[in-house]
Design a protein around this motif. Structure first.
Motif, short mmCIF file in Angstrom:
data_model
loop_
_atom_site.label_atom_id
_atom_site.label_comp_id
_atom_site.label_asym_id
_atom_site.label_seq_id
_atom_site.Cartn_x
_atom_site.Cartn_y
_atom_site.Cartn_z
N ASN A 55 0.82 -1.22 0.00
CA ASN A 55 0.00 0.00 0.00
C ASN A 55 0.86 1.27 0.00
O ASN A 55 0.49 2.30 0.57
N ILE A 56 1.98 1.20 -0.67
CA ILE A 56 2.98 2.27 -0.62
C ILE A 56 2.47 3.58 -1.19
O ILE A 56 2.92 4.67 -0.77
N ARG A 77 10.21 1.64 -5.89
CA ARG A 77 10.85 0.34 -5.61
C ARG A 77 9.81 -0.73 -5.34
O ARG A 77 9.88 -1.84 -5.86
N TYR A 78 8.82 -0.39 -4.52
CA TYR A 78 7.79 -1.38 -4.17
C TYR A 78 6.88 -1.67 -5.36
O TYR A 78 6.42 -2.80 -5.53
N ILE A 79 6.61 -0.66 -6.18
CA ILE A 79 5.79 -0.87 -7.38
C ILE A 79 6.49 -1.84 -8.32
O ILE A 79 5.88 -2.78 -8.86
N THR A 80 7.79 -1.65 -8.52
CA THR A 80 8.57 -2.51 -9.42
C THR A 80 8.62 -3.94 -8.92
O THR A 80 8.41 -4.90 -9.69
N MET A 81 8.88 -4.12 -7.63
CA MET A 81 8.97 -5.47 -7.06
C MET A 81 7.63 -6.20 -7.18
O MET A 81 7.59 -7.40 -7.45
N PRO A 98 -0.45 -0.75 8.29
CA PRO A 98 -1.84 -0.86 8.76
C PRO A 98 -2.86 -0.58 7.67
O PRO A 98 -3.97 -1.12 7.70
N LEU A 99 -2.47 0.26 6.70
CA LEU A 99 -3.40 0.60 5.62
C LEU A 99 -3.64 -0.57 4.67
O LEU A 99 -4.61 -0.55 3.91
#
Length: 470
Positions: A62-63, A87-91, A218-219
């Motif tokens: 949920n970044i 970074r989190y979207i790519t992973m 938490p989101l």
């Protein structure tokens, strides 16, 4: 006019001008794809999109919500915030690709076999577009958001016309249209936000990553809860009633989407203002006034939409999809509660209280799963619509208690009465032919809203006059 109201109205105006006509045009496409696609195809597409909506917040942690919130915080560098997010979207995209490849070769899911490539492209374009929307929101680039919305609409319209009518590609064409509607705006954001220059001489900030994760984790529960409340009924209905019934139910969401579209124009502007005004003088009054205004408008709008459920269905739905009208009234009711909790969400976000948002979503999700199983078993797809409305109210109730004195509603009983009247109207629309009673309810809601608004305005003017005399 107070500066905070001017800022909110300016952003709302920009988003409304850019989105209203385009959203109406997209809405008018409903007759197109209900006449071209079968109920099975609609059911398959709906299940794929619903599944992606679940995977997206889990795989990205949920970044994007953290990107928006921390980008608005002047204590943090926006480039570093953006770097953490991408970074989190790519992973997550890599994980989805690794999952779809074996699905294709071993034919794990027959309904999606052969379209796995389109599913991946949809996921990638969707996540990137959501990432850029939240980044633009955090940077307060409202005009760019407006232009991107128009671009997405043009792509959706052109893609549907070409894919469904010209090339007759069926479900594949429908997927391509939706991929274009996400991918092209993301490319636009990439250039207008000068994203390519964000990472020049920027070091990855591990401490910022930790803080963003503390806020975002938490989101995940909150987002999953929202997903369960809006999408779990698809799976229960598919299992208990069949994929065709789910296709009809998914189309019924198009009527309440009228209300969601209108509120969405306010909602994005409100999210920016709620965070921006946090802690300032008279912020509680600002929150309360806007909350009451939107809820009054929602009750009137939803009551009117419920009364028009059948005429809208005749206009929008083709062939066997017409029966979807009967599920719309309680889905419209759920939009009232979703809007109320959606207004409180940015207030909780302003104080970075993501735990309360997660708690409300968990309670709502638990209620939704239980009621879906019981009510769909007893009453078919109508049970799913009723379960959605009840669980939406639970989410609102928990958030309302969490915000406490941050929202001071002067006449809570009036709000409860208005909500109850809309619920009664939904029952009348579905199970009776007492249209004159529905008309009376709509008129009563207009009168109550007018009286409450007039009283609030007089009180506000009196307070202002008293301050001027002092």
């Amino acid at each position: 006019m107070n500066q905070k109201y001017k800022y909110l109205l300016k952003n709302t105006g920009i988003l409304t001008i850019s989105n209203f006509a385009s959203k109406v045009l997209i809405f008018l496409l409903v007759p197109l794809y209900t006449s071209v696609l079968s109920t099975e195809e609609m059911g398959t597409y709906d299940l794929v999109v619903s599944t992606i909506s679940l995977l997206y917040p889990v795989l990205t942690f949920n970044i994007v919500d953290g990107v928006m919130r921390f980008a608005m915080d002047k204590a943090y560098d926006k480039s570093q915030v953006a770097l953490v997010g991408i970074r989190y979207i790519t992973m997550s995209a890599v994980v989805v690709a690794m999952g779809l490849i074996p699905c294709h070769y071993i034919k794990l899911f027959q309904n999606i076999h052969g379209i796995e490539y389109f599913i991946f492209l949809y996921y990638l374009s969707y996540t990137l577009n959501q990432y850029f929307i939240q980044l633009a929101k955090g940077m307060e680039k409202v005009k760019h958001m407006a232009v991107a919305g128009i671009i997405g609409t043009v792509m959706m319209l052109g893609g549907n016309i070409l894919g469904l009518l010209v090339f007759k590609m069926g479900l594949t064409g429908f997927f391509l249209a939706n991929i274009l509607a996400q991918a092209v705006p993301a490319i636009y954001y990439y250039f207008v936000l000068h994203f390519y220059s964000f990472f020049e001489d920027v070091q990855y900030d591990k401490e910022l990553n930790r803080k963003m994760m503390s806020y975002c984790l938490p989101l995940i529960f909150s987002t999953i809860g929202w997903w369960i409340n809006s999408a779990s009924d698809r799976y229960v209905v598919t299992i208990l009633c069949g994929v065709s019934t789910n296709g009809v139910l998914s189309v019924s969401y198009k009527i309440p989407s009228i209300i969601n579209t209108v509120f969405g124009m306010f909602g994005q502007a409100w999210q920016i203002s709620a965070i921006k005004e946090y802690g300032k003088k008279d912020s509680i009054k600002f929150y309360t006034d806007f909350f009451m205004f939107i809820n009054l408008m929602m009750c009137i709008g939803c009551a009117s939409i419920i009364m028009l459920s059948k005429p809208l269905a005749r206009l929008l739905y083709a062939k066997e999809f017409y029966g979807a009208w009967q599920y719309a009234p309680f889905l419209v009711v759920s939009t009232i509660f979703n809007t109320a909790s959606g207004l409180i969400g940015p207030m909780l976000s302003a104080v970075k209280d993501s735990k309360s948002m997660a708690r409300s979503a968990i309670y709502g999700a638990g209620t939704n799963i239980f009621l879906n199983i019981v009510l769909v078993y007893l009453g078919g797809a109508q049970g799913a619509a009723i379960a959605t409305a009840i669980s939406a109210f639970i989410i609102y109730y928990v958030r309302r208690r969490a915000i406490g004195d941050g929202l001071k509603i002067r006449n809570p009983l009036v709000l409860w009465i208005m909500w109850s009247m809309v619920c009664l109207q939904a029952l009348l629309e579905i199970y009776t032919s007492f249209y004159f009673l529905e008309i009376i309810i709509v008129i009563a809601l207009f009168l109550m809203s007018y009286r409450l608004a007039s009283h609030t305005l007089k009180k506000t003017l009196a307070i202002r006059k008293e301050k001027m005399n002092d």
